[in-house]
Design a protein around this motif. Structure first.
Motif, PDB file in Angstrom:
ATOM      1  N   HIS A  74      34.937  47.523  42.735  1.00 42.95           N
ATOM      2  CA  HIS A  74      34.375  46.482  41.852  1.00 42.95           C
ATOM      3  C   HIS A  74      34.081  45.354  42.873  1.00 42.95           C
ATOM      4  O   HIS A  74      34.814  44.763  43.459  1.00 42.95           O
ATOM      5  N   ASN A  75      32.696  44.802  42.808  1.00 41.81           N
ATOM      6  CA  ASN A  75      32.340  43.710  43.307  1.00 41.81           C
ATOM      7  C   ASN A  75      32.275  42.538  42.201  1.00 41.81           C
ATOM      8  O   ASN A  75      31.318  42.969  41.388  1.00 41.81           O
ATOM      9  N   TYR A  76      32.636  41.232  42.466  1.00 42.33           N
ATOM     10  CA  TYR A  76      32.461  40.385  41.582  1.00 42.33           C
ATOM     11  C   TYR A  76      31.243  39.524  41.855  1.00 42.33           C
ATOM     12  O   TYR A  76      30.600  38.930  40.959  1.00 42.33           O
ATOM     13  N   TYR A  77      31.070  39.302  43.169  1.00 44.33           N
ATOM     14  CA  TYR A  77      29.893  38.470  43.519  1.00 44.33           C
ATOM     15  C   TYR A  77      29.055  39.165  44.676  1.00 44.33           C
ATOM     16  O   TYR A  77      29.841  39.824  45.587  1.00 44.33           O
ATOM     17  N   ASN A  78      27.657  39.083  44.533  1.00 39.21           N
ATOM     18  CA  ASN A  78      26.804  39.766  45.859  1.00 39.21           C
ATOM     19  C   ASN A  78      26.638  38.660  46.877  1.00 39.21           C
ATOM     20  O   ASN A  78      26.334  39.163  47.925  1.00 39.21           O
ATOM     21  N   GLU A  79      26.521  37.514  46.326  1.00 43.99           N
ATOM     22  CA  GLU A  79      26.170  36.543  47.419  1.00 43.99           C
ATOM     23  C   GLU A  79      27.329  35.938  47.814  1.00 43.99           C
ATOM     24  O   GLU A  79      28.462  35.568  47.492  1.00 43.99           O
TER      25      GLU A  79
END
Length: 99
Positions: free
Chosen positions: A81-86
């Protein structure tokens, strides 16, 4: 460059304080770090990533398992799971120390 007690000069974080979770993953195998700056985990445990070192030590990320926080090799984590892409690129402070 002489990094002193730092593993790398730069890191990538989700926020300026590196306090927000970047991603979560599952440990692909057991890991016991070489000293107290590293977080230990067992295969299958959830690992939460707060920042990623870049530069000299691109293989190390920092995160938590339960209430323990420390560095670990990024290759041992399967991201689920990625919470932020930036990501923000910031200078590192002195690395975690052993007490």
């Amino acid at each position: 460059p002489d990094l002193g007690r730092r593993f790398a000069e730069r890191k990538r974080c989700a926020d300026l304080e590196c306090s927000l979770l970047m991603c979560r993953g599952k440990a692909m195998r057991d890991f016991k770090g070489p000293d107290c700056r590293f977080v230990n985990f067992k295969k299958g445990e959830a690992v939460y990533v707060y920042y990623k070192l870049i530069g000299e030590s691109t293989e190390l990320w920092a995160g938590s398992v339960g209430s323990d926080f420390g560095y670990f090799p990024k290759d041992l984590l399967e991201i689920n799971h990625n919470y932020y892409n930036e990501e923000l690129e910031l200078p590192t402070d002195v690395s975690l120390t052993c007490s």
